[in-house]
Design an enzyme around this catalytic site. Structure first.
Site, PDB file in Angstrom:
ATOM      1  N   LEU A 264       0.823  -1.224   0.000  1.00  0.00           N
ATOM      2  CA  LEU A 264       0.000   0.000   0.000  1.00  0.00           C
ATOM      3  C   LEU A 264       0.851   1.266   0.000  1.00  0.00           C
ATOM      4  CD1 LEU A 264      -3.116  -0.614   2.276  1.00  0.00           C
ATOM      5  CD2 LEU A 264      -3.044  -0.277  -0.186  1.00  0.00           C
ATOM      6  N   CYS A 265       2.022   1.208   0.688  1.00  0.00           N
ATOM      7  CA  CYS A 265       2.853   2.413   0.749  1.00  0.00           C
ATOM      8  C   CYS A 265       3.390   2.791  -0.633  1.00  0.00           C
ATOM      9  CB  CYS A 265       3.988   2.234   1.751  1.00  0.00           C
ATOM     10  SG  CYS A 265       5.009   0.801   1.424  1.00  0.00           S
ATOM     11  N   THR A 266       3.671   1.773  -1.459  1.00  0.00           N
ATOM     12  CA  THR A 266       4.125   2.046  -2.827  1.00  0.00           C
ATOM     13  C   THR A 266       3.023   2.759  -3.598  1.00  0.00           C
ATOM     14  OG1 THR A 266       5.496   0.082  -2.805  1.00  0.00           O
ATOM     15  CG2 THR A 266       4.984   0.985  -4.958  1.00  0.00           C
TER      16      THR A 266
END
Ligand SMILES: [Zn+2]
EC number: 6.2.1.64
Length: 377
Positions: free
Chosen positions: A138-140
């Site tokens: 999700l951070c990407t």
């Protein structure tokens, strides 16, 4: 369950007309085949495969799969294997075997396989063949998108929820798809990433890899041939897994996979004979002592129904009363049946959880003769 999409006529010869768009695939395909071949009778069913009960599937001599997901294959495999019965020597009873032919394609690659439950590996025996599905962190997606797919998943997984609080995204709703596409384009422009298109958006969101007509033709031909062999006995079936790769040239290979003898879906399980008076509590104690099982703190399920659950407390309380009931009554007084037992085992002093399949046969009940004399009666 699918309806015909505007892109389908390109890869499927049965949906050649634009007027078919939006109609159920099953119904149109059945109609077109019957138009082309006289004497062929096809009954289409436009519904989820889970909507049909076991009797529906039991009516067929053979099941040919053209499914698009691991979950759907697992489901039908479990259904077909549920008809399988073993004799006292752990040999499958031939009349209970429901053969399956499975085909699948992904772009220029495909496979065809023959599954004879109890004889060849079932789908679950070789479930490890399927790599885990690619999921992006999700951070990407939120901070450092690098590909068009990242931008699409950002719009699909993060932006949608931010804007439409509570409204579920429906991949089959063109307006929803269009919204995700528009947001993905904005995202891509912001980060200078090329390549976001509407069809890529559909592909990423629905996990679709474009279908190739030639691959589909080759794989469906292989499936049809194997089916013909099984129903007519005209030749040996392939043993048992054919892969096709048309990425560079053409490569076809057949690999013989072996069964997982402990498979919880197609394996015989451990045979246990019980008196009809044996209570569930006594059965759980027996499972703990049995040399082949040695499962402590056992939870027991029969045909998907919880007979006793050790945890969570709320389920334990709900099923506790069953402990003093006889297993025979809990299994609705069948002569024999399969139960699944989950518990903890200790191997080399280490505690691990394990699941076991048990074939329970009740002494002195009709049908027990089958268990005593292999293949008798
Ligand atoms: Zn299996």
């Amino acid at each position: 369950m699918d309806r015909i999409d505007v892109t389908n006529p390109i890869v499927n010869f049965l949906f050649s007309l634009l007027e078919d768009v939006g109609k159920p695939k099953a119904e149109v395909a059945a109609k077109r085949v019957m138009e082309r071949l006289s004497g062929v009778n096809i009954v289409p069913h436009f519904c989820r495969i889970e909507d049909k009960d076991l009797d529906f599937y039991n009516d067929f001599n053979i099941i040919v799969l053209g499914l698009d997901s691991v979950e759907a294959r697992s489901y039908i495999n479990a259904v077909a294997c549920s008809f399988l019965e073993y004799d006292a020597n752990d040999n499958p009873k031939e009349e209970t075997i429901k053969p399956m032919v499975d085909g699948g394609t992904e772009g220029f690659k495909g496979h065809a396989r023959v599954i004879i439950p109890g004889v060849t590996p079932c789908f679950e025996c070789t479930i490890w063949l399927f790599p885990p599905q690619v999921k992006f962190p999700l951070c990407t997606l939120a901070e450092t998108p690098r590909t068009a797919a990242h931008c699409i998943e950002y719009a699909h997984l993060i932006k949608w929820d931010e804007v439409h609080s509570g409204k579920t995204f429906d991949p089959d709703n063109p307006e929803h798809m269009q919204w995700v596409y528009t947001e993905a384009v904005k995202r891509a422009e912001l980060f200078g990433i090329p390549g976001v298109t509407y069809s890529l958006t559909q592909g990423v969101v629905k996990n679709i890899i474009p279908a190739i007509a030639s691959t589909n033709a080759i794989i469906s031909a292989a499936c049809a041939l194997e089916t013909l062999k099984i129903v007519s006995g005209c030749s040996k079936t392939l043993s048992n897994y054919m892969t096709y790769n048309g990425v560079e040239g053409v490569h076809i290979k057949v690999t013989e996979f072996v069964r997982d003898k402990d498979c919880l879906v197609c394996g015989p399980g451990v045979l246990i004979e019980l008196d009809t008076s044996c209570t569930l509590q006594k059965f759980i104690d027996m499972v703990k002592e049995h040399p082949k099982l040695q499962l402590s703190k056992a939870s027991v399920t029969y045909q998907g129904k919880n007979l006793y659950m050790q945890a969570p407390p709320v389920l334990e309380e709900m099923t506790r009363a069953n402990l003093t009931e006889s297993l025979f009554d809990l299994m609705r007084r069948v002569p024999s049946g399969t139960v699944h037992v989950t518990g903890t085992t200790s191997e080399n002093g280490k505690k691990t959880s394990g699941v076991r399949k048990l074939r329970v046969a009740f002494k002195g009940v009709d049908g027990i003769a089958d268990m005593d004399t292999a293949g008798g009666a």
